[in-house]
Each structure stands twice: as C-alpha cells, then as structure tokens.
Design an enzyme around this catalytic site. Structure first.
Site, PDB file in Angstrom:
ATOM      1  CG  ASP A  67      -1.913   1.225   1.207  1.00  0.00           C
ATOM      2  OD1 ASP A  67      -1.789   2.183   0.497  1.00  0.00           O
ATOM      3  OD2 ASP A  67      -2.889   1.148   1.952  1.00  0.00           O
ATOM      4  CG  ASN A  94       0.909   4.594 -13.410  1.00  0.00           C
ATOM      5  OD1 ASN A  94       0.509   5.363 -14.288  1.00  0.00           O
ATOM      6  ND2 ASN A  94       0.234   3.467 -13.048  1.00  0.00           N
ATOM      7  CE1 TYR A 159      -5.298  12.216  -9.722  1.00  0.00           C
ATOM      8  CE2 TYR A 159      -6.341  13.926 -10.918  1.00  0.00           C
ATOM      9  CZ  TYR A 159      -5.784  12.759 -10.914  1.00  0.00           C
ATOM     10  OH  TYR A 159      -5.103  12.191 -11.935  1.00  0.00           O
ATOM     11  CE  LYS A 163      -1.616  12.289 -10.393  1.00  0.00           C
ATOM     12  NZ  LYS A 163      -0.763  11.409 -10.752  1.00  0.00           N
TER      13      LYS A 163
HETATM   14  N1  LIG Z   1      -6.760   8.169 -16.985  1.00  0.00           N
HETATM   15  C1  LIG Z   1      -6.630   9.371 -17.123  1.00  0.00           C
HETATM   16  O1  LIG Z   1      -7.382   9.991 -17.938  1.00  0.00           O
HETATM   17  C2  LIG Z   1      -5.601  10.159 -16.518  1.00  0.00           C
HETATM   18  C3  LIG Z   1      -5.306  11.440 -16.809  1.00  0.00           C
HETATM   19  C4  LIG Z   1      -4.065  12.111 -16.184  1.00  0.00           C
HETATM   20  C5  LIG Z   1      -3.484  11.504 -15.373  1.00  0.00           C
HETATM   21  N2  LIG Z   1      -3.550  10.240 -14.992  1.00  0.00           N
HETATM   22  C6  LIG Z   1      -2.570   9.473 -14.304  1.00  0.00           C
HETATM   23  O2  LIG Z   1      -2.321   8.270 -14.529  1.00  0.00           O
HETATM   24  C7  LIG Z   1      -1.968   7.561 -13.435  1.00  0.00           C
HETATM   25  C8  LIG Z   1      -2.473   5.991 -13.660  1.00  0.00           C
HETATM   26  O3  LIG Z   1      -4.061   6.061 -13.446  1.00  0.00           O
HETATM   27  P1  LIG Z   1      -4.839   5.243 -14.303  1.00  0.00           P
HETATM   28  O4  LIG Z   1      -5.698   6.195 -15.080  1.00  0.00           O
HETATM   29  O5  LIG Z   1      -4.335   4.159 -15.178  1.00  0.00           O
HETATM   30  O6  LIG Z   1      -5.794   4.859 -13.188  1.00  0.00           O
HETATM   31  P2  LIG Z   1      -6.111   3.316 -12.455  1.00  0.00           P
HETATM   32  O7  LIG Z   1      -6.538   2.256 -13.511  1.00  0.00           O
HETATM   33  O8  LIG Z   1      -7.266   3.528 -11.370  1.00  0.00           O
HETATM   34  O9  LIG Z   1      -4.690   2.958 -11.875  1.00  0.00           O
HETATM   35  C9  LIG Z   1      -4.208   3.494 -10.718  1.00  0.00           C
HETATM   36  C10 LIG Z   1      -3.293   2.353 -10.180  1.00  0.00           C
HETATM   37  O10 LIG Z   1      -2.757   2.993  -9.058  1.00  0.00           O
HETATM   38  C11 LIG Z   1      -2.599   1.868  -8.141  1.00  0.00           C
HETATM   39  N3  LIG Z   1      -2.822   2.500  -6.565  1.00  0.00           N
HETATM   40  C12 LIG Z   1      -3.982   3.314  -6.087  1.00  0.00           C
HETATM   41  N4  LIG Z   1      -3.742   3.351  -4.825  1.00  0.00           N
HETATM   42  C13 LIG Z   1      -2.633   2.779  -4.397  1.00  0.00           C
HETATM   43  C14 LIG Z   1      -2.048   2.438  -3.114  1.00  0.00           C
HETATM   44  N5  LIG Z   1      -2.647   2.961  -2.240  1.00  0.00           N
HETATM   45  N6  LIG Z   1      -1.136   1.702  -3.202  1.00  0.00           N
HETATM   46  C15 LIG Z   1      -0.487   0.984  -4.232  1.00  0.00           C
HETATM   47  N7  LIG Z   1      -1.164   1.181  -5.591  1.00  0.00           N
HETATM   48  C16 LIG Z   1      -2.193   1.838  -5.522  1.00  0.00           C
HETATM   49  C17 LIG Z   1      -3.915   0.888  -8.222  1.00  0.00           C
HETATM   50  O11 LIG Z   1      -3.434  -0.244  -8.076  1.00  0.00           O
HETATM   51  P3  LIG Z   1      -4.223  -1.010  -6.742  1.00  0.00           P
HETATM   52  O12 LIG Z   1      -5.640  -0.640  -6.413  1.00  0.00           O
HETATM   53  O13 LIG Z   1      -4.181  -2.658  -7.015  1.00  0.00           O
HETATM   54  O14 LIG Z   1      -3.498  -0.802  -5.375  1.00  0.00           O
HETATM   55  C18 LIG Z   1      -3.776   0.963  -9.891  1.00  0.00           C
HETATM   56  O15 LIG Z   1      -2.718   0.189 -10.271  1.00  0.00           O
HETATM   57  C19 LIG Z   1      -2.356   8.280 -12.172  1.00  0.00           C
HETATM   58  O16 LIG Z   1      -1.216   8.978 -11.727  1.00  0.00           O
HETATM   59  C20 LIG Z   1      -3.225   9.378 -12.815  1.00  0.00           C
HETATM   60  O17 LIG Z   1      -3.244  10.425 -12.008  1.00  0.00           O
HETATM   61  C21 LIG Z   1      -4.669   9.524 -15.539  1.00  0.00           C
END
Ligand SMILES: NC(=O)c1ccc[n+]([C@@H]2O[C@H](COP(=O)([O-])OP(=O)(O)OC[C@H]3O[C@@H](n4cnc5c(N)ncnc54)[C@H](OP(=O)(O)O)[C@@H]3O)[C@@H](O)[C@H]2O)c1
Length: 261
Positions: A67, A94, A159, A163
């Site tokens: 975590d 990430n 959030y 960022k």
């Molecule tokens: N999707 C978009 O439109 C977008 C846009 C801009 C930036 N981003 C950025 O892209 C990155 C990836 O996000 P995503 O869009 O791929 O979302 P996502 O599918 O929800 O992925 C988030 C990841 O973070 C992990 N995570 C969250 N809390 C955690 C914790 N306490 N400990 C360990 N792992 C944790 C989750 O794994 P577990 O739940 O298994 O722990 C999951 O693998 C993030 O930094 C997000 O801010 C995304």
C-alpha cells in the site's frame, strides 16, 4: 542518451501496475524485453499479469504487493528490490488515488492517503533508488502527472494540487539529475479510459490506454522534462496566464461540479 533499445534485459519498476496506464506500461515494456518490478495493492491482479507477461515475452518479473499510502512503503520496496538483487534503470511513478466531489465528501484519512500515494511515496522511492539509477550511464524517472496539474480545479482540488506537486518536483529534479544521466520526466497523458477517469466526472472523449502509452513511448527518448501526449494544454496554459483567477476557478468548477445539468 536514453534509448528504449538499450533497456532490453534491464529492469523497470512500475507502480500502479495492476490496472490502467501502469498495467499498459508493463505490457509494452515486456514486449521490448524489459524486466519488470510490478507494484500495487492488488496482489491477485499483478500476479496474474506478471505470469502472463513472463509466459509471452520471456522476461523476468517481481511482484510487490504494498500500500503506497504507507509512509514506509518506498523503503519496503527498496529493501525487496535489494534482497532480490536487481538494479532498477527505469522508475515509473504511476500509481495515484483520486477523489472527485465536494471537499467534505471524503475523510481526513483518505486525503492523507491520497497525498502519500500521489506526492510523498514517489519522491521517497525516487530518492531510495537513486544509487541504482546513478549506476547506469543513462536511466529514467517518469512521474505520471496530469493536465489537472496546471490550475486549481474545484471538486477535484486535492487531486489536482497533488498532481501540481509531482509535476513541479519532477521538473526541478530534471534540472538536478540530468547531468548525472538520469532523465526525469513529468508525463501529462490525454484523458484515458481507466478507472480513475471514470471517477473524475470528466465528460470528454477518452483515449484507449494502449494509445496513451504507445504515444508516450514514441517520445520517451527526447531530452525534455515534459512528456506531453495531452492535447490543448497550450490553451489551458493561456487561460491560466491571462484569465483573472476568479474566472479561471469558476469556469473549471462548472466542468467538474457533481450532478451539474
Ligand atoms: N486516466 C486518465 O485520464 C489520467 C489522466 C491524467 C493522469 N492520469 C494519471 O495516470 C496514472 C494512472 O492512473 P490510471 O488512469 O491508469 O488509473 P487506474 O487504472 O485507477 O490506476 C491506478 C493504479 O494506482 C494503484 N494504486 C492506487 N492506490 C494505491 C495504493 N494506495 N497503493 C498501491 N497502489 C495504488 C492502483 O492499484 P491497486 O488498486 O491494485 O493498488 C492502480 O494500479 C495516475 O497517476 C493518474 O493520476 C490519468
């Protein structure tokens, strides 16, 4: 110079490897023959992905279920990586937690966790792994940021601010570590179809995760602190520069207000 070709047979550590952008980085790195340390809370998901990637791509993987909101998590990851005797050449910070909604709609405990996952742990993990990264002639820290980093966003405020933190820290570290061969980049992806995006009350078009990551890998080798695949950020920057703060904030608030009509 950093090239993905040279990374074959080396190790990348990807946080948030269980889903979305992190899982896709793992898949695309695996195809390039890059070994993976895969980190997230959901052991079942990362174990399943690791088994699949090892079978298809003949790479090695290490799975660490932790975590990242635990302030000691970066040290735990570092200890495990040392114990397994691997040297990390690419660190992909990430993982993130996101909350969209009224400020009083979440607990203090959740906000603390979000700030630890999004801000504290990526910095401490980068610091722990510096000896590894410095031991190569070139290496990488990629911090996944967001277009939300550029301005205050009501209903997504903490959030967005988290960022901004990683976006700024990343660019400062680019300036410090480039001479030592460590390329530090802030990655601003386009809105992408993942679980975070579905939580954000974002109503625009979402990019497929494979596209987001392949676009990032195409420009990863550039000597540039910004890895920008989001479009129209220039327009957002223009608004930030020229609109009065009140107008900027109120307009952003309209876009993210829950249950707006
Ligand atoms: N999707 C978009 O439109 C977008 C846009 C801009 C930036 N981003 C950025 O892209 C990155 C990836 O996000 P995503 O869009 O791929 O979302 P996502 O599918 O929800 O992925 C988030 C990841 O973070 C992990 N995570 C969250 N809390 C955690 C914790 N306490 N400990 C360990 N792992 C944790 C989750 O794994 P577990 O739940 O298994 O722990 C999951 O693998 C993030 O930094 C997000 O801010 C995304």
């Amino acid at each position: 110079m950093l090239t993905l070709e040279k990374m074959q047979g080396n190790w990348a550590l990807v946080t948030g490897a269980s889903s979305g952008i992190g899982a896709e980085f793992c898949q695309q790195f695996a195809k390039l023959g890059i070994n993976l340390v895969m980190v997230s809370r959901n052991a079942e998901k990362i174990n399943a992905l690791s088994a699949r990637l090892e079978a298809i791509n003949k790479i090695k993987t290490i799975v660490i279920s932790v975590d990242l909101s635990d302030p000691m998590s970066a040290d735990k990851i570092y200890q495990e990586v040392e114990r397994r005797n691997v040297r990390i050449r690419m660190l992909i910070n990430n993982a993130a937690l996101c909350y969209a909604g009224q400020f009083d709609g979440e607990t203090n405990e959740f906000y603390s966790k979000m700030i630890n996952v999004n801000c504290l742990t990526p910095i401490v993990l980068s610091k722990c792994l510096l000896p590894h990264l410095k031991s190569f002639e070139d290496s990488l820290i990629l911090n996944v940021s967001s277009g939300a980093a550029y301005q205050p966003v009501p209903y997504l405020g903490i959030y967005a601010a988290s960022k901004s933190f990683i976006h700024m820290a990343s660019q400062a570290l680019y300036g410090e570590l480039r001479e030592e061969g460590i390329m530090v980049k802030t990655f601003i992806p386009a809105p992408t179809n993942t679980s975070i995006a579905s939580n954000k009350a974002y109503s625009g078009k979402l990019e497929k995760v494979e596209i987001t990551v392949s676009k990032a890998l195409k420009i990863l080798e550039n000597d540039d602190p910004m890895l920008m695949t989001a479009k129209n950020v220039w327009l957002q920057k223009l608004f930030v520069a020229f609109l009065p703060a009140k107008k900027l904030i109120m307009e952003a608030g309209k876009m993210f207000k829950p249950n707006r009509n």
